[in-house]
Motif scaffolding. Sequence first.
Motif, PDB file in Angstrom:
ATOM      1  N   MET A   1       0.846  -1.198   0.000  1.00 48.10           N
ATOM      2  CA  MET A   1       0.000   0.000   0.000  1.00 48.10           C
ATOM      3  C   MET A   1       0.880   1.246   0.000  1.00 48.10           C
ATOM      4  SD  MET A   1      -3.463   0.649   0.792  1.00 48.10           S
ATOM      5  CE  MET A   1      -4.040   2.296   0.534  1.00 48.10           C
ATOM      6  N   LYS A 292     -15.743   7.537  23.558  1.00 54.39           N
ATOM      7  CA  LYS A 292     -16.949   7.043  22.888  1.00 54.39           C
ATOM      8  C   LYS A 292     -17.104   7.751  21.563  1.00 54.39           C
ATOM      9  CE  LYS A 292     -19.587   5.488  26.786  1.00 54.39           C
ATOM     10  NZ  LYS A 292     -20.348   6.003  27.916  1.00 54.39           N
ATOM     11  N   ILE A 293     -17.412   6.976  20.541  1.00 52.07           N
ATOM     12  CA  ILE A 293     -17.646   7.579  19.233  1.00 52.07           C
ATOM     13  C   ILE A 293     -19.061   8.131  19.230  1.00 52.07           C
ATOM     14  CG2 ILE A 293     -17.867   7.096  16.794  1.00 52.07           C
ATOM     15  CD1 ILE A 293     -15.789   4.807  17.408  1.00 52.07           C
ATOM     16  N   THR A 294     -19.172   9.415  18.922  1.00 53.52           N
ATOM     17  CA  THR A 294     -20.497  10.025  18.970  1.00 53.52           C
ATOM     18  C   THR A 294     -21.057  10.296  17.584  1.00 53.52           C
ATOM     19  OG1 THR A 294     -19.478  12.193  19.105  1.00 53.52           O
ATOM     20  CG2 THR A 294     -20.047  11.142  21.180  1.00 53.52           C
ATOM     21  N   ALA A 295     -20.329   9.849  16.570  1.00 56.21           N
ATOM     22  CA  ALA A 295     -20.737  10.193  15.207  1.00 56.21           C
ATOM     23  C   ALA A 295     -22.097   9.601  14.852  1.00 56.21           C
ATOM     24  CB  ALA A 295     -19.689   9.744  14.207  1.00 56.21           C
ATOM     25  N   PHE A 296     -22.420   8.434  15.408  1.00 58.35           N
ATOM     26  CA  PHE A 296     -23.686   7.802  15.033  1.00 58.35           C
ATOM     27  C   PHE A 296     -24.789   8.102  16.044  1.00 58.35           C
ATOM     28  CE2 PHE A 296     -20.675   4.472  13.370  1.00 58.35           C
ATOM     29  CZ  PHE A 296     -20.598   5.103  12.156  1.00 58.35           C
TER      30      PHE A 296
ATOM     31  N   ARG B  77     -29.397   0.757   9.025  1.00 57.23           N
ATOM     32  CA  ARG B  77     -30.218   1.947   8.789  1.00 57.23           C
ATOM     33  C   ARG B  77     -31.157   1.674   7.631  1.00 57.23           C
ATOM     34  NH1 ARG B  77     -29.203   4.540  13.300  1.00 57.23           N
ATOM     35  NH2 ARG B  77     -27.179   5.549  13.478  1.00 57.23           N
ATOM     36  N   ASP B  96     -24.340   1.495   8.959  1.00 56.04           N
ATOM     37  CA  ASP B  96     -23.513   2.613   9.400  1.00 56.04           C
ATOM     38  C   ASP B  96     -22.405   2.039  10.260  1.00 56.04           C
ATOM     39  OD1 ASP B  96     -23.610   5.182   8.723  1.00 56.04           O
ATOM     40  OD2 ASP B  96     -25.084   5.802  10.202  1.00 56.04           O
ATOM     41  N   SER B  97     -21.173   2.130   9.798  1.00 54.51           N
ATOM     42  CA  SER B  97     -20.102   1.540  10.591  1.00 54.51           C
ATOM     43  C   SER B  97     -18.966   2.534  10.735  1.00 54.51           C
ATOM     44  CB  SER B  97     -19.588   0.268   9.938  1.00 54.51           C
ATOM     45  OG  SER B  97     -18.998   0.566   8.714  1.00 54.51           O
ATOM     46  N   GLN B  98     -18.106   2.248  11.685  1.00 51.85           N
ATOM     47  CA  GLN B  98     -16.989   3.128  11.986  1.00 51.85           C
ATOM     48  C   GLN B  98     -15.771   2.595  11.261  1.00 51.85           C
ATOM     49  OE1 GLN B  98     -17.023   5.853  13.373  1.00 51.85           O
ATOM     50  NE2 GLN B  98     -14.897   6.295  13.826  1.00 51.85           N
ATOM     51  N   ARG B 101     -10.798   3.407   6.363  1.00 48.43           N
ATOM     52  CA  ARG B 101     -10.388   3.095   4.997  1.00 48.43           C
ATOM     53  C   ARG B 101     -11.543   3.353   4.032  1.00 48.43           C
ATOM     54  NH1 ARG B 101      -6.422   3.385   2.775  1.00 48.43           N
ATOM     55  NH2 ARG B 101      -5.234   2.162   4.262  1.00 48.43           N
ATOM     56  N   GLY B 128      -8.217   5.177  -1.364  1.00 46.11           N
ATOM     57  CA  GLY B 128      -8.654   3.812  -1.615  1.00 46.11           C
ATOM     58  C   GLY B 128      -7.478   2.900  -1.873  1.00 46.11           C
ATOM     59  N   LYS B 194      -7.704  14.556   7.708  1.00 42.59           N
ATOM     60  CA  LYS B 194      -8.529  13.371   7.499  1.00 42.59           C
ATOM     61  C   LYS B 194      -9.275  13.033   8.788  1.00 42.59           C
ATOM     62  CE  LYS B 194      -8.268   8.964   5.171  1.00 42.59           C
ATOM     63  NZ  LYS B 194      -9.349   8.445   5.989  1.00 42.59           N
ATOM     64  N   GLY B 198     -17.358   7.795   9.295  1.00 40.08           N
ATOM     65  CA  GLY B 198     -18.622   7.994  10.010  1.00 40.08           C
ATOM     66  C   GLY B 198     -18.857   9.469  10.308  1.00 40.08           C
ATOM     67  N   LEU B 199     -17.789  10.157  10.697  1.00 42.57           N
ATOM     68  CA  LEU B 199     -17.917  11.578  11.016  1.00 42.57           C
ATOM     69  C   LEU B 199     -18.235  12.378   9.765  1.00 42.57           C
ATOM     70  CD1 LEU B 199     -17.700  13.761  13.166  1.00 42.57           C
ATOM     71  CD2 LEU B 199     -15.296  13.938  12.670  1.00 42.57           C
ATOM     72  N   ARG B 201     -19.894  11.370   7.170  1.00 44.85           N
ATOM     73  CA  ARG B 201     -21.314  11.181   6.833  1.00 44.85           C
ATOM     74  C   ARG B 201     -22.193  12.030   7.732  1.00 44.85           C
ATOM     75  NH1 ARG B 201     -19.950   5.654   5.827  1.00 44.85           N
ATOM     76  NH2 ARG B 201     -20.496   5.108   7.954  1.00 44.85           N
ATOM     77  N   LYS B 202     -21.791  12.138   8.995  1.00 44.74           N
ATOM     78  CA  LYS B 202     -22.582  12.961   9.917  1.00 44.74           C
ATOM     79  C   LYS B 202     -22.515  14.430   9.512  1.00 44.74           C
ATOM     80  CE  LYS B 202     -23.392  13.904  14.747  1.00 44.74           C
ATOM     81  NZ  LYS B 202     -23.015  13.672  16.121  1.00 44.74           N
ATOM     82  N   GLU B 251     -15.448  13.844  16.779  1.00 43.63           N
ATOM     83  CA  GLU B 251     -15.589  12.386  16.776  1.00 43.63           C
ATOM     84  C   GLU B 251     -15.958  11.855  18.157  1.00 43.63           C
ATOM     85  OE1 GLU B 251     -14.102  10.421  13.881  1.00 43.63           O
ATOM     86  OE2 GLU B 251     -15.315   8.852  14.754  1.00 43.63           O
ATOM     87  N   TYR B 252     -15.387  12.462  19.187  1.00 44.61           N
ATOM     88  CA  TYR B 252     -15.576  11.928  20.537  1.00 44.61           C
ATOM     89  C   TYR B 252     -16.319  12.879  21.464  1.00 44.61           C
ATOM     90  CZ  TYR B 252     -11.998   8.793  18.825  1.00 44.61           C
ATOM     91  OH  TYR B 252     -11.296   7.899  18.067  1.00 44.61           O
TER      92      TYR B 252
END
Lengths: 440, 268
Positions: A1, A292-296, B77, B96-98, B101, B128, B194, B198-199, B201-202, B251-252
Amino acid sequence: MRETPLSNCERRFLLRAVREGKRLDGRQCYDYRNVRISFGPDRGCCVVELGRTRVLGQVSCELVPPKPNRATEGILFFNLELSPMAAPGFEPGRQSELLVKLNRLIERCLRNSKCIDTESLCVVAGEKVWQIRVDLHLLNHDGNIIDAASIAAIVALCHFRRPDVSVQGEEVTVYSPEERDPVPLSIHHMPICVSFAFFQQGTYLLVDPSEREERVMDGLLVIAMNKHREICTIQSSGGIMLVMDQVLRCSKITAVKVAEITELIQKALENDQKVRKEGGKFGFAESIPNQKITAFKMESAAVDTNNVEEQAEEIITKADPPSEVFATPILHAPGTAQIGEGIENSWEDLEESEREEEVEEEGESEAATSECQRMETEDTSTISKDKDEPIVLSDSEEEEVVILEPQEVPNKTRTQTTSKQENTSKKTFNKRRRKKRAAR
Amino acid sequence: MAEGGKMAAGSGKMAAEAAVGQVVLPGDVLLLPARPGHDAEQLPLGSEAAPRGRLLCGPGLRRCAAGLLVTKCGLLRHRQPGGGGGAAAGGAYWVDSQQKRYVPVKGDQVIGIVTARAGDVFRLDVGGSEQASLSYLAFEGATKRNRPNVQVGDLIYGQFLVANKDMEPEMVCIDSSGKASGMGVIGQDGFLFKVSLGLIRKLLAPKCEIIQELSQLYPFELVLGMNGRIWVKAKTVQQTLIIVNILEACEYMTSEQRKQALAKLSGN
């Protein structure tokens, strides 16, 4: 990569920020990132975090024959690994230029400074010595690998305990931890590396560069020092000419940073020792910060629950009593059945309310009159009543709907209870009409 | 979570509607509601058997014989049909996943870094597994003579025309009518960083609170790529750094913590 390339705008921005004396994470030029040291469940295992750079150190030992030219000295072995887990640009199992450079620097910093007494590792001269192996794994790369690795190596060595041995004549006995307490290594001093990044031919200087700062820097100076202000190693790379003042200033900064880090290491070792003695919880799991991830996360709307009870009571007292419930099933048509009449909409066409009325009449066991007969009587009544009391209203169904309309239009989307109320009000109206009819 | 436990203990099959908002794991099978009068062995003939609309199968899901097969762990979702967009007339399911990549998806608008100019195409790093290609003709108003001024290391905001697991992804900087509509080369100033997908998308969700609150502070420019890259430009270096740090910390942070942090900033 492939490694993610650095874009022109990042490079330009970083250099501009350096000129203005600002750094990405809000540090000052001479600030070090936060150092966190955590120990694993076993002796000689630790994780050192320098900002987001993480290095795992693991020490192991083994009895081996010594090197022929150093018959009375134990063997120290250092190995740093850069795995693709740390950064996608690193390839597994390949000795990259960076990796060789870092490994050499670690060896020079820790072995050549003679910080560990290798003679105490000898068991039988010329036959058996301890080989101490220090494995360092980079878990995440966010710049300044060498500082994190050097801290991890010395912390792991300080934390490590080797099994005790005894020699009786020819016989060598290695005791298990249950038989005899393992013994710590004898460490003379703790050399720690501090890196300096230079920009614009040494004009600007940053301590502890992050990954992106490392990518735009012109030169790097690494100074290894112990808390007694003895320089163990010094290495300059990048091919820049440094002024003497600059190097002296760096060594002064190093002395301060090394003193701070040494104190931190000692505190961490003492804490761990105390926790282990008291039998408390220790290990990596205890030291991982709870993020804690709060994005969702979806926040629920705030509801005022202060005087809910009073409000609810008020609504209940103001409301009309609910309609009588018919427990027996009601047959509308062959093949259908209904128990009770809870949430039936009051906004029905005329025929349905007529049928309801009919059903009620049956339930109350009134004398059943045929539909057509009733219609006739109704018709006559309208005519007769119209003359006597024009305001009390006729019994025509159409008009009944018209009267209720202004009340009911806004109520259309209300909940179950309100529709029940409407039902009851309508029913009382119907009953009244029925009584009137009976009186006649 | 009781439902999730039941799912793990059982055969891993459950109705798709019941699992919406729940945690799903790779290997779970989501059963779709059978259409009335639809037999698997019968060919759908006539109007009554025609499906009401196509069901869109989003990231983290794959079609299988029984229904949908989950390939990523995360929260399931669902979007109800009729929410605009003809492609998803039958509604859409996704996970919806964290993750960090990025995997190219057709139609996604991303920020790429030019790594090479090879003949008549540019090579772009989009995060990618493979580099994307971008033709120099895929810019607004570009012709054989009139080439866009793109250097190696520049940032390009474009969308995927081809994103296939077996082919090299291809990007364009024009929409179907040939207009740039915001895409193209991003200016030389500003800063790129970067965050997790997930963030992103939010942040890209309509009426995102974070963006609205940030815009109260001071004016700045922002480009959000679906590949997790964010480009920010404010008046000064300091202001740009503040935006970068707030967005990274989002994020947190809970919304209350964020509001406190922003209140502290606007007070100064």
